[in-house]
Design a protein around this motif. Structure first.
Motif, short mmCIF file in Angstrom:
data_model
loop_
_atom_site.label_atom_id
_atom_site.label_comp_id
_atom_site.label_asym_id
_atom_site.label_seq_id
_atom_site.Cartn_x
_atom_site.Cartn_y
_atom_site.Cartn_z
N ALA A 90 0.84 -1.24 0.00
CA ALA A 90 -0.12 0.13 -0.17
C ALA A 90 0.87 1.36 0.24
O ALA A 90 1.92 1.25 0.65
CB ALA A 90 -0.78 0.05 1.19
N PHE A 91 0.43 2.35 -1.02
CA PHE A 91 1.01 3.60 -0.75
C PHE A 91 0.05 4.48 -0.63
O PHE A 91 -1.02 4.49 -1.18
CB PHE A 91 2.15 3.52 -1.85
CG PHE A 91 1.31 3.36 -3.29
CD1 PHE A 91 0.92 4.31 -3.92
CD2 PHE A 91 1.50 1.94 -3.72
CE1 PHE A 91 0.40 4.24 -5.15
CE2 PHE A 91 0.79 1.94 -4.99
CZ PHE A 91 0.20 2.97 -5.60
N SER A 92 0.36 5.89 -0.39
CA SER A 92 -0.48 6.99 -0.50
C SER A 92 -0.77 7.27 -2.13
O SER A 92 0.10 7.39 -2.80
CB SER A 92 0.22 8.13 0.00
OG SER A 92 -0.58 9.54 0.08
N GLY A 93 -2.15 7.55 -2.22
CA GLY A 93 -2.59 7.75 -3.70
C GLY A 93 -2.80 6.53 -4.30
O GLY A 93 -3.16 6.71 -5.66
N MET A 94 -2.77 5.32 -3.71
CA MET A 94 -3.17 4.19 -4.46
C MET A 94 -4.55 3.95 -4.52
O MET A 94 -5.20 4.48 -3.58
CB MET A 94 -2.57 2.90 -3.63
CG MET A 94 -2.92 1.45 -3.94
SD MET A 94 -2.37 0.22 -2.87
CE MET A 94 -2.84 -1.14 -3.58
N ARG A 95 -5.18 3.42 -5.64
CA ARG A 95 -6.50 3.39 -5.86
C ARG A 95 -7.13 1.87 -5.32
O ARG A 95 -6.47 0.97 -5.64
CB ARG A 95 -6.80 3.45 -7.33
CG ARG A 95 -8.30 3.61 -7.69
CD ARG A 95 -8.75 3.72 -8.97
NE ARG A 95 -10.07 3.90 -9.33
CZ ARG A 95 -10.75 3.91 -10.63
NH1 ARG A 95 -9.90 4.04 -11.66
NH2 ARG A 95 -11.87 3.97 -10.69
N VAL A 96 -8.21 1.75 -4.67
CA VAL A 96 -8.76 0.40 -4.24
C VAL A 96 -9.93 0.58 -4.40
O VAL A 96 -10.85 1.35 -4.56
CB VAL A 96 -8.25 0.65 -2.76
CG1 VAL A 96 -6.79 0.43 -2.53
CG2 VAL A 96 -9.02 1.69 -1.89
N GLU A 97 -10.55 -0.65 -4.22
CA GLU A 97 -12.12 -0.88 -4.11
C GLU A 97 -12.52 -1.30 -2.62
O GLU A 97 -11.95 -2.12 -2.17
CB GLU A 97 -12.61 -2.10 -5.32
CG GLU A 97 -14.04 -2.46 -5.28
CD GLU A 97 -14.38 -3.32 -6.06
OE1 GLU A 97 -15.44 -3.87 -6.03
OE2 GLU A 97 -13.44 -3.92 -6.90
N VAL A 98 -13.43 -0.68 -2.17
CA VAL A 98 -13.93 -0.62 -0.72
C VAL A 98 -14.90 -1.62 -0.56
O VAL A 98 -15.88 -1.73 -1.31
CB VAL A 98 -14.18 0.57 -0.18
CG1 VAL A 98 -14.79 0.56 1.25
CG2 VAL A 98 -13.10 1.78 -0.27
N ILE A 99 -14.74 -2.38 0.40
CA ILE A 99 -15.81 -3.33 0.92
C ILE A 99 -16.01 -2.79 2.34
O ILE A 99 -15.11 -3.03 3.49
CB ILE A 99 -15.44 -4.88 0.87
CG1 ILE A 99 -15.25 -5.37 -0.39
CG2 ILE A 99 -16.35 -5.52 1.71
CD1 ILE A 99 -14.72 -6.66 -0.73
N ARG A 100 -17.22 -2.53 2.89
CA ARG A 100 -17.56 -1.90 4.04
C ARG A 100 -17.63 -3.05 4.93
O ARG A 100 -18.27 -4.09 4.50
CB ARG A 100 -18.55 -0.90 4.04
CG ARG A 100 -18.57 0.50 3.32
CD ARG A 100 -19.59 1.28 3.44
NE ARG A 100 -19.38 2.46 2.46
CZ ARG A 100 -18.94 3.45 2.97
NH1 ARG A 100 -18.60 3.50 4.21
NH2 ARG A 100 -18.66 4.49 2.26
N GLY A 101 -17.41 -2.81 6.27
CA GLY A 101 -17.68 -3.76 7.46
C GLY A 101 -16.26 -4.27 7.73
O GLY A 101 -15.28 -4.12 7.31
N ASN A 102 -16.59 -4.99 9.11
CA ASN A 102 -15.02 -5.48 9.64
C ASN A 102 -14.77 -6.69 8.85
O ASN A 102 -15.56 -7.47 8.13
CB ASN A 102 -15.37 -6.05 10.86
CG ASN A 102 -15.58 -4.73 11.92
OD1 ASN A 102 -15.23 -3.71 11.71
ND2 ASN A 102 -16.48 -5.02 12.90
N ASN A 103 -13.27 -6.84 8.76
CA ASN A 103 -12.52 -7.96 7.86
C ASN A 103 -12.74 -9.24 8.95
O ASN A 103 -11.88 -9.29 9.90
CB ASN A 103 -11.37 -7.77 7.55
CG ASN A 103 -10.86 -8.78 6.86
OD1 ASN A 103 -11.46 -9.53 6.27
ND2 ASN A 103 -9.29 -9.03 6.93
N SER A 104 -13.74 -10.12 8.82
CA SER A 104 -13.89 -11.01 9.88
C SER A 104 -13.41 -12.47 9.20
O SER A 104 -12.71 -12.46 7.91
CB SER A 104 -15.44 -11.48 10.12
OG SER A 104 -16.20 -11.58 9.15
N GLU A 105 -13.18 -13.40 10.00
CA GLU A 105 -12.66 -14.70 9.45
C GLU A 105 -13.39 -15.60 8.33
O GLU A 105 -13.05 -16.13 7.52
CB GLU A 105 -12.35 -15.77 10.70
CG GLU A 105 -11.47 -15.40 11.66
CD GLU A 105 -11.25 -16.29 12.67
OE1 GLU A 105 -12.16 -17.42 12.95
OE2 GLU A 105 -10.60 -16.20 13.71
#
Length: 389
Positions: A358-373
């Motif tokens: 990861a770096f500043s300015g990196m484009r990502v696709e967001v999944i909302r909610g906690n990252n669970s098992e």
């Protein structure tokens, strides 16, 4: 001539083949490669600042808060105990733990009492003649004197003249000699200072006991202390009376305790501060290993996140319009897996799990909610490719 012609033709054919191949290669159109851009899928959490209790883990072994190491101050034969003087034996407060044979010494005490009585009796005629006003007081003292009982305190002096007379006859010296012998006689008997259990017994009845000899160890099994070492960096967070949750080694039992004392000095070898935790429970035993979770303090307007999300410069990644950006935060407390931080605006989207590369300015696709098992972020599923020509 024929050979020369054949050589020339061979050279011409070879040169022509090379030139032809080069022409074909140069004339071939190379297709443009498509540019590939990777968009990683990330899990995020929405920041909700609250009051976060700072929990400091520690561990140690239980020791009885009240314990007595039994030593002999006199010499003699172990004569009697209220119960069998054995490891694990329980005694009530006031019961005799050890009584050493003191017949010979008791006789010397009686002799000193008799000597005191005789000395006072010898001055009574002089008191009747020279001090008739104080004679009744000393007569009452003699009448109450019982050689089998503890010597009562001498009467109070009514004047300096009386004081000089009594001291001059050696009455005070004889009295304090008797009191000294009586105090030493008490050391021939050791009684239980409280309800407790004998956890170590080094002598048995009939044993010849010498002065300074260790006889055993006696504890109160109701109240225990757990001594743990806390890193000096967190010492200022601790408060006496703070709540402590305790767990046994197997994780099957939980106990409640409180911070009883905090040492004012730092161990130079380990750079830790000793903290003493008081705990009461009938199932606890001396020497039991426990893990303590000490509630040091409560931090207002803070949040607890995974330790891997913060870098060495105290920055974390936040997501703004599908773009990663660095945010400076203020870490308050680091544990093995979590870190309590302040300075994150309410409602900010932060990464729920570290993103490799990861770096500043990196484009990502967001999944909302906690990252669970049940929502693993695997590399094969976390990347999405789009081809742009």
């Amino acid at each position: 001539m024929r050979k020369i012609i054949l050589y020339v033709l061979g050279v011409l054919l070879l040169a022509g083949g090379v030139l032809g191949a080069k022409f074909i290669i140069d004339s071939k159109e190379v297709p443009k490669s498509a540019s590939r851009k990777t968009i990683k899928t990330v899990f995020v959490d929405t920041v909700q600042n609250s009051t976060v209790p700072i929990i400091i883990p520690a561990n140690g072994n239980l020791l009885a808060k009240r314990r007595v190491e039994l030593y002999a101050e006199v010499q003699g034969v172990f004569d009697y105990s209220a119960k069998a003087f054995r490891t694990g034996q329980a005694y009530k407060k006031g019961q005799t733990l050890i009584r050493i044979d003191a017949l010979e010494y008791r006789a010397s005490v009686q002799s000193a009492k008799s000597n005191l009585y005789n000395q006072i009796t010898a001055i009574m005629p002089d008191l009747r003649l020279d001090f008739p006003e104080i004679y009744p007081k000393w007569q009452r003292y003699l009448n109450a004197f019982d050689i089998k009982e503890t010597v009562p305190p001498l009467p109070e002096y009514d004047s300096e003249k009386e004081r000089f007379f009594i001291n001059g006859r050696g009455i005070n010296t004889a009295y304090y000699n008797v009191k000294n012998l009586e105090e030493r006689l008490l050391k021939y008997k050791i009684t239980a200072p409280y309800d407790g259990v004998l956890i170590q017994a080094l002598v048995t009845e009939g044993t010849l006991i010498r002065s300074g000899m260790m006889l055993g160890e006696f504890i109160d099994p109701e109240v225990y202390e757990l001594q743990v070492g806390i890193a000096k960096d967190y010492a200022d967070l601790l408060r006496e009376g703070g709540f402590v949750s305790l767990i046994n080694k197997q994780g099957t039992q939980r106990y409640s305790g409180k911070v009883n004392r905090i040492n004012a000095s730092i161990d130079q070898a380990t750079q830790t501060v000793s903290v003493f935790i008081e705990v009461k429970d009938s199932s606890l035993k001396e020497g039991m290993y426990l893990k303590a979770l000490i509630e040091a303090k409560k931090e207002e307007n803070a949040i607890s996140i995974d330790r891997s999300l913060i870098d060495d410069e105290d920055n974390i990644f936040v997501v703004k319009d599908t773009i990663l950006k660095r945010l400076k935060v203020k870490p308050v407390y680091f544990s093995d897996e979590q870190v309590v931080v302040k300075g994150i605006p309410e409602g900010e989207l932060i990464l729920a799990k570290q993103v490799p590369g990861a770096f500043s300015g990196m484009r990502v696709e967001v999944i909302r909610g906690n990252n669970s098992e049940d929502q693993p972020q695997e590399d094969s599923k976390a990347e999405k490719e789009s081809i742009q020509e």
